[in-house]
Scaffold this motif. Sequence first.
Motif: not given
Length: 325
Positions: A13-14, A20-23, A57-58
């Motif tokens: 799951c992790g 799905a989150g920012p790289e 990118i965040r």
Amino acid sequence: MLLALVVSVSAGCGGTEASAGPELIFRYADNQTEDYPTVKAAEYFAGLVEERTDGKIRIRVYANSELGDEISVYEQVQFGGIDFARASAGTLAEFVPETKMLQLPYLFTDANHMWRVLDGEIGDELLDAIGDSGVTGLSWFDAGARNIYTRTPVHSLEDLAGMNIRVQESEFISEAVRLWGAVPVQLSYNDVYSALRTGKVDGAENNWPSYESTGHFEVAPYCLLSAHFRLPEVQIVSTVAMERIRAVDPSYEEVIFQCARDSALYERELWKERETESESLVREMGCVVTELSDGEREAFRLAVQPMYDSLSDENRKLVLRILES
Ligand code: GCU
């Protein structure tokens, strides 16, 4: 076995969540307050980048000098400790000698003149020159014209004689103040309010939004409309961050530049509004604003003529190109 299963499912799951989150997550530094045009434009920039890189990118914006004063932020961007920043041309010139001329008093006749220069070939050449300082120049922001403000009344050039005037940590700017007969005191932006309050300095100089947002107007309520500098601001990114961005997707480099240009146009709009609002606010608060007659303004300009007369050949060429733009 059950435990092993639970561990492997949660690891799975992790993994899905991570993809799905920012790289990449970056930090962006600014020394102004959250509601200041440059910071709002930085947030806008961060939003555009996140959107146009599909969330890969965040960028998190740190206002109020949370990551340090401008000089140390620039140094950290050089080493990759901070990823993005917005700095004044006064700071920039300490790292990029080619941009020193932007600090010449009365270089630009008005905002339109400055934008003709910065939006054109010269602005691009200066952004390119920033590359030699180990960071990449992205775009120019507006910071209006700067006026002198003091704790006690000042009506003309003569009244400035011997006064301690706070300036940015720049020799070039200090020289202008000396030629006006005052004593330049180099201090970081965050230290100006208390220096004015305690009388360590008799005055300072800045644009309307800075005069208002810092509260300098409360302790130095006499403002002389000298409009002597038009120091633009610049958005920069560290070379290290740019390499990491290219590694995610080479096309993202251009995305960053485009977002920076778009946010710069946004900042210019915010700037116009805030400049008017800040001026009205400090006037309403009772600040004494003194206009200069044409003759008095000419006296300010003539006093700094030696700075123009002593330019190196290379700088003179650049200044002539700017004046003719
Ligand atoms: C402006 C500019 C700041 C700068 C300050 C100064 O307010 O936006 O970035 O630090 O001038 O005079 O130091």
